[in-house]
Design a protein around this motif. Structure first.
Motif, mmCIF file in Angstrom:
data_model
loop_
_atom_site.group_PDB
_atom_site.id
_atom_site.type_symbol
_atom_site.label_atom_id
_atom_site.label_comp_id
_atom_site.label_asym_id
_atom_site.label_seq_id
_atom_site.Cartn_x
_atom_site.Cartn_y
_atom_site.Cartn_z
ATOM 1 N N UNK A 77 0.829 -1.207 0.000
ATOM 2 C CA UNK A 77 0.000 0.000 0.000
ATOM 3 C C UNK A 77 0.864 1.258 0.000
ATOM 4 N N UNK A 78 1.968 1.227 0.724
ATOM 5 C CA UNK A 78 2.876 2.374 0.734
ATOM 6 C C UNK A 78 3.463 2.596 -0.656
ATOM 7 N N UNK A 79 3.836 1.515 -1.323
ATOM 8 C CA UNK A 79 4.375 1.621 -2.681
ATOM 9 C C UNK A 79 3.331 2.164 -3.642
ATOM 10 N N UNK A 80 2.081 1.714 -3.488
ATOM 11 C CA UNK A 80 1.009 2.186 -4.365
ATOM 12 C C UNK A 80 0.783 3.682 -4.191
ATOM 13 N N UNK A 81 0.806 4.136 -2.960
ATOM 14 C CA UNK A 81 0.620 5.573 -2.706
ATOM 15 C C UNK A 81 1.730 6.387 -3.357
ATOM 16 N N UNK A 82 2.964 5.910 -3.267
ATOM 17 C CA UNK A 82 4.086 6.634 -3.855
ATOM 18 C C UNK A 82 4.009 6.603 -5.385
ATOM 19 N N UNK A 83 3.612 5.473 -5.939
ATOM 20 C CA UNK A 83 3.517 5.345 -7.399
ATOM 21 C C UNK A 83 2.525 6.339 -7.985
ATOM 22 N N UNK A 84 1.505 6.685 -7.224
ATOM 23 C CA UNK A 84 0.432 7.551 -7.726
ATOM 24 C C UNK A 84 0.484 8.956 -7.138
ATOM 25 N N UNK A 85 1.573 9.278 -6.462
ATOM 26 C CA UNK A 85 1.660 10.573 -5.780
ATOM 27 C C UNK A 85 1.543 11.746 -6.742
ATOM 28 N N UNK A 86 1.993 11.586 -7.981
ATOM 29 C CA UNK A 86 1.972 12.689 -8.947
ATOM 30 C C UNK A 86 0.779 12.613 -9.902
ATOM 31 N N UNK A 87 -0.161 11.738 -9.633
ATOM 32 C CA UNK A 87 -1.322 11.600 -10.519
ATOM 33 C C UNK A 87 -2.126 12.896 -10.556
ATOM 34 N N UNK A 88 -2.557 13.276 -11.754
ATOM 35 C CA UNK A 88 -3.326 14.507 -11.963
ATOM 36 C C UNK A 88 -4.636 14.155 -12.664
ATOM 37 N N UNK A 89 -5.707 13.965 -11.916
ATOM 38 C CA UNK A 89 -6.968 13.546 -12.532
ATOM 39 C C UNK A 89 -7.643 14.674 -13.309
ATOM 40 N N UNK A 90 -8.464 14.290 -14.258
ATOM 41 C CA UNK A 90 -9.288 15.211 -15.024
ATOM 42 C C UNK A 90 -10.705 15.192 -14.455
ATOM 43 N N UNK A 91 -11.631 15.813 -15.141
ATOM 44 C CA UNK A 91 -12.984 15.957 -14.595
ATOM 45 C C UNK A 91 -13.681 14.629 -14.363
ATOM 46 N N UNK A 92 -13.397 13.617 -15.216
ATOM 47 C CA UNK A 92 -14.176 12.383 -15.166
ATOM 48 C C UNK A 92 -13.364 11.134 -14.831
ATOM 49 N N UNK A 93 -12.094 11.271 -14.468
ATOM 50 C CA UNK A 93 -11.312 10.047 -14.261
ATOM 51 C C UNK A 93 -10.570 9.991 -12.927
ATOM 52 N N UNK A 94 -11.009 10.737 -11.953
ATOM 53 C CA UNK A 94 -10.358 10.675 -10.641
ATOM 54 C C UNK A 94 -10.458 9.278 -10.038
ATOM 55 N N UNK A 95 -11.478 8.517 -10.416
ATOM 56 C CA UNK A 95 -11.645 7.154 -9.912
ATOM 57 C C UNK A 95 -10.465 6.263 -10.287
ATOM 58 N N UNK A 96 -9.716 6.640 -11.324
ATOM 59 C CA UNK A 96 -8.586 5.808 -11.748
ATOM 60 C C UNK A 96 -7.493 5.728 -10.687
ATOM 61 N N UNK A 97 -7.387 6.718 -9.827
ATOM 62 C CA UNK A 97 -6.331 6.716 -8.829
ATOM 63 C C UNK A 97 -6.557 5.617 -7.793
ATOM 64 N N UNK A 98 -7.710 5.548 -7.130
ATOM 65 C CA UNK A 98 -7.917 4.405 -6.227
ATOM 66 C C UNK A 98 -7.984 3.072 -6.956
#
Length: 332
Positions: free
Chosen positions: A289-310
């Motif tokens: 879980x710690x690795x997953x959080x770091x892998x996605x730390x720079x994710x920048x969601x758009x209006x309709x795809x924030x669900x992709x992060x979790x």
């Protein structure tokens, strides 16, 4: 469909000769991407060169334990090749997670590397798309962008790279052999696909050349591998988020590790920081879980795809868990 000239080549040299002087010329093998885009009037080749007769259909073990794969090896043949199953299970899993058996029977290794995005704005000639028509804009940025990238995008393009095979190659490490008018050269697979930046129409490092082979790095052993692909339906669908994991364990401590992502980025995405974090940690849910959080730390969601992060976070944790389990089972 627009008319185009057609030629068949029986050697790499002849294929390059047919392509010379035709900046919009295209090579065709399986044609599973090219023909769709020609029908949609997205790609408009003046000449199409059939390369199916080229001697690029072998898988060869090299003296240093690398595996050289001809560019015309089909996805099916590669996924079920004994050396791939034994030494590179992540590659087999990723290929079999993509498309359908009929498409895999036709699609080739070289074609998969050259696969174009499935962004609906790219595939619609009436829409603004900087990838298809530089400087026209990007309708995805303010449009329906549920399927688009949360990593590696720019203010010019947020189209997702579609390949499952390339996600596995990013983890394994490989070199591409490219042959052109000036001879053959090699490109690291990690450097082949470009980030969109200000030039999303420049998708890769291929010039006036033909991909002739992919050479995989020597296998990691011992190894546990797993590919998790999350999508709207169970088959024949592109990833909303996918994760590949390769792990070696020593008394349940993580040694070698690889963590690439698909479905969430503009190119096959290698999570180097998350890999470094995992090294030496116990292979348990907290570390994953710690690795997953770091892998996605720079994710920048758009209006309709924030669900992709979790969603990607779940894919990462599941892939790492399954890879660790596979390693433990191999040791028993």
């Amino acid at each position: 469909m627009r008319p185009f000239a057609f030629a068949r080549a029986d050697s790499v040299e002849r294929a390059l000769e047919c392509r010379r002087g035709e900046p919009t010329g295209a090579f065709v093998a399986g044609g599973t991407t090219l023909l769709d885009l020609v029908k949609l009037d997205v790609m408009r080749p003046a000449r199409v060169i059939d390369i199916n007769a080229l001697p690029l259909k072998d898988v060869e073990r090299l003296h240093d334990d690398r595996l050289r794969i001809g560019a015309l090896v089909t996805n099916t043949d590669l996924a079920y090749h004994p050396d791939v199953l034994a030494d590179h299970p992540l590659l087999s899993q990723a290929i079999l997670a993509g498309a359908s058996s009929q498409v895999r029977n036709m699609a080739t290794v070289g074609g998969n590397l050259m696969q174009r995005t499935r962004c609906p704005y790219f595939r619609d000639p009436t829409a603004a798309c900087n990838k298809r028509e530089p400087g026209s804009g990007c309708d995805a940025l303010t449009g329906v962008n549920r399927m688009h990238a949360v990593l590696g995008g720019s203010d010019r393009c947020v189209a997702v790279h579609p390949s499952d095979m390339c996600v596995a190659l990013a983890a394994i490490g490989a070199t591409l052999s490219l042959q052109g008018p000036n001879g053959e050269r090699e490109v690291d697979v990690a450097d082949f696909h470009r980030l969109p930046g200000a030039t999303p129409h420049l998708e890769h490092e291929l010039g006036d050349e033909l991909i002739v082979a992919v050479t995989l790095a020597p296998p990691l052993k011992p190894l546990g591998a797993a590919y998790v692909k999350l999508r709207d339906r169970a088959s024949y669908e592109f990833a909303l988020a996918s994760a590949g994991a390769m792990l070696s364990l020593d008394e349940d401590l993580i040694g070698e590790q690889r963590l690439p992502l698909g479905g969430v980025a503009t190119k096959p995405w290698r999570c180097h920081a998350a890999e470094a974090l995992l090294a030496g940690k116990r292979a348990d849910t907290a570390a994953f879980e710690e690795a997953a959080d770091l892998a996605l730390a720079d994710a920048a969601p758009l209006a309709h795809n924030a669900f992709k992060i979790p969603l990607a976070r779940q894919a990462i944790v599941r892939a790492l868990r399954d890879a660790a389990r596979a390693h433990r089972e191999d040791d028993t």
